[in-house]
Scaffold this motif. Structure first.
Motif, PDB file in Angstrom:
ATOM      1  N   TRP A 122       0.815  -1.218   0.000  1.00  0.00           N
ATOM      2  CA  TRP A 122       0.000   0.000   0.000  1.00  0.00           C
ATOM      3  C   TRP A 122       0.849   1.268   0.000  1.00  0.00           C
ATOM      4  N   THR A 123       2.015   1.229   0.624  1.00  0.00           N
ATOM      5  CA  THR A 123       2.827   2.433   0.785  1.00  0.00           C
ATOM      6  C   THR A 123       4.058   2.478  -0.114  1.00  0.00           C
ATOM      7  N   GLY A 124       4.464   1.332  -0.662  1.00  0.00           N
ATOM      8  CA  GLY A 124       5.685   1.290  -1.446  1.00  0.00           C
ATOM      9  C   GLY A 124       6.940   1.385  -0.596  1.00  0.00           C
ATOM     10  N   MET A 125       6.806   1.072   0.703  1.00  0.00           N
ATOM     11  CA  MET A 125       7.931   1.120   1.632  1.00  0.00           C
ATOM     12  C   MET A 125       8.239  -0.275   2.163  1.00  0.00           C
ATOM     13  N   ALA A 126       9.437  -0.439   2.691  1.00  0.00           N
ATOM     14  CA  ALA A 126       9.801  -1.660   3.402  1.00  0.00           C
ATOM     15  C   ALA A 126       9.747  -1.375   4.897  1.00  0.00           C
ATOM     16  N   PHE A 127       9.281  -2.364   5.661  1.00  0.00           N
ATOM     17  CA  PHE A 127       9.198  -2.232   7.121  1.00  0.00           C
ATOM     18  C   PHE A 127       9.939  -3.407   7.750  1.00  0.00           C
ATOM     19  N   PRO A 128      11.263  -3.313   7.806  1.00  0.00           N
ATOM     20  CA  PRO A 128      12.075  -4.459   8.247  1.00  0.00           C
ATOM     21  C   PRO A 128      12.057  -4.723   9.740  1.00  0.00           C
ATOM     22  N   ALA A 129      11.561  -3.769  10.530  1.00  0.00           N
ATOM     23  CA  ALA A 129      11.608  -3.947  11.983  1.00  0.00           C
ATOM     24  C   ALA A 129      10.351  -3.378  12.620  1.00  0.00           C
ATOM     25  N   THR A 130      10.051  -3.886  13.791  1.00  0.00           N
ATOM     26  CA  THR A 130       8.964  -3.318  14.586  1.00  0.00           C
ATOM     27  C   THR A 130       9.279  -1.860  14.910  1.00  0.00           C
ATOM     28  N   GLY A 131       8.272  -0.998  14.784  1.00  0.00           N
ATOM     29  CA  GLY A 131       8.505   0.408  15.090  1.00  0.00           C
ATOM     30  C   GLY A 131       7.415   1.306  14.551  1.00  0.00           C
ATOM     31  N   THR A 132       7.645   2.599  14.672  1.00  0.00           N
ATOM     32  CA  THR A 132       6.711   3.615  14.216  1.00  0.00           C
ATOM     33  C   THR A 132       7.275   4.286  12.975  1.00  0.00           C
ATOM     34  N   TYR A 133       6.461   4.355  11.921  1.00  0.00           N
ATOM     35  CA  TYR A 133       6.939   4.833  10.635  1.00  0.00           C
ATOM     36  C   TYR A 133       6.089   5.991  10.115  1.00  0.00           C
ATOM     37  N   VAL A 134       6.769   6.948   9.482  1.00  0.00           N
ATOM     38  CA  VAL A 134       6.093   7.975   8.693  1.00  0.00           C
ATOM     39  C   VAL A 134       5.890   7.409   7.297  1.00  0.00           C
ATOM     40  N   ILE A 135       4.662   7.470   6.787  1.00  0.00           N
ATOM     41  CA  ILE A 135       4.336   6.867   5.498  1.00  0.00           C
ATOM     42  C   ILE A 135       3.838   7.928   4.515  1.00  0.00           C
ATOM     43  N   PRO A 136       3.994   7.686   3.223  1.00  0.00           N
ATOM     44  CA  PRO A 136       3.510   8.646   2.226  1.00  0.00           C
ATOM     45  C   PRO A 136       2.003   8.893   2.372  1.00  0.00           C
TER      46      PRO A 136
END
Length: 245
Positions: A204-218
């Motif tokens: 959905w975002t075109g990002m990779a999420f390799p670890a547990t955490g909080t992310y800013v997304i497009p």
């Protein structure tokens, strides 16, 4: 000249509308599981609250909007929780035989090649007039402020207080509504909730999420929480409630 027409009067525009009016929305916004139990009933009960703005001569599709009617006592405490709660409330109140007095404007969109020409104001104004003509006395909206994605770490309650030097809201979409006579009412910090697997969120975002955490997304108005052990991503979308005069 332009006119607001029910979608039922122009089925030939449905396919074009479906393509045109998703262009400016992030993919994740369409994955609110809380909407699913009410989607079909909403269409059945309130299909006459879906509209196209078209040119009067050629009926060229310019914009679209839809809403749902609810009963609201005009207090902040009686506002729905946001987008999803408005949908649920409209359906359950209809089934309970509760007489509505308020239209909740759920979404309005202008096609990409017609933006910047005042069409958003035209569709909102036409909808306000139709709302009054239909016997409803109020119109409110859980608005998705377009520039909030530039400030995802700022609380929505603070963001809604931000103004320019002229006193108008910093956010352009809020500014459009205010110029049409709207009043900002309250934040809706949990207007929608989107959950998915890590793989789904990466798609959905075109990002990779390799670890547990909080992310800013497009295009995110706030942050995404990723939990790798449970393979879950959680995003809670904030909106801002406003009322049109």
């Amino acid at each position: 000249m332009y006119e607001l027409i029910p979608v039922t009067e122009a089925p030939e525009l449905d396919e074009e509308a479906e393509q045109r009016f998703v262009e400016d929305w992030p993919e994740f916004i369409f994955h609110d599981a809380g909407v699913a139990p009410y989607r079909e009933r909403r269409v059945e009960y309130f299909h006459d609250w879906e509209f196209y703005l078209v040119t009067s001569d050629e009926r060229r599709l310019i914009a679209g909007c839809w809403g749902v009617p609810i009963r609201w006592d005009e207090s902040i405490d009686d506002l729905p929780g946001g987008f999803t709660d408005s949908l649920a409330r409209s359906v359950t109140e209809y089934e309970a035989g509760i007489q509505p007095n308020t239209l909740v404007l759920m979404a309005a969109a202008v096609r990409n090649d017609e933006q910047g020409k005042g069409h958003a104001g035209r569709v909102i104004t036409a909808l306000k007039e139709h709302t009054l003509a239909s016997g409803l006395t109020r119109m409110i909206a859980p608005v998705r402020p377009t520039s909030k994605s530039q400030y995802p770490l700022i609380d929505i309650a603070e963001f809604m207080t931000w103004t320019r030097d002229d006193g108008l809201p910093l956010d352009p979409w809020l500014r459009t509504h205010v110029r049409l006579g709207a009043q900002l009412l309250a934040p809706a910090p949990a207007s929608q909730t989107m959950t998915g697997t890590v793989a789904e969120w990466e798609k959905w975002t075109g990002m990779a999420f390799p670890a547990t955490g909080t992310y800013v997304i497009p295009d995110g108005l706030t942050t995404l929480a990723i939990d790798r052990p449970t393979d879950t991503g959680l995003y809670v979308e904030p909106n801002i409630w406003l009322r049109h005069a």
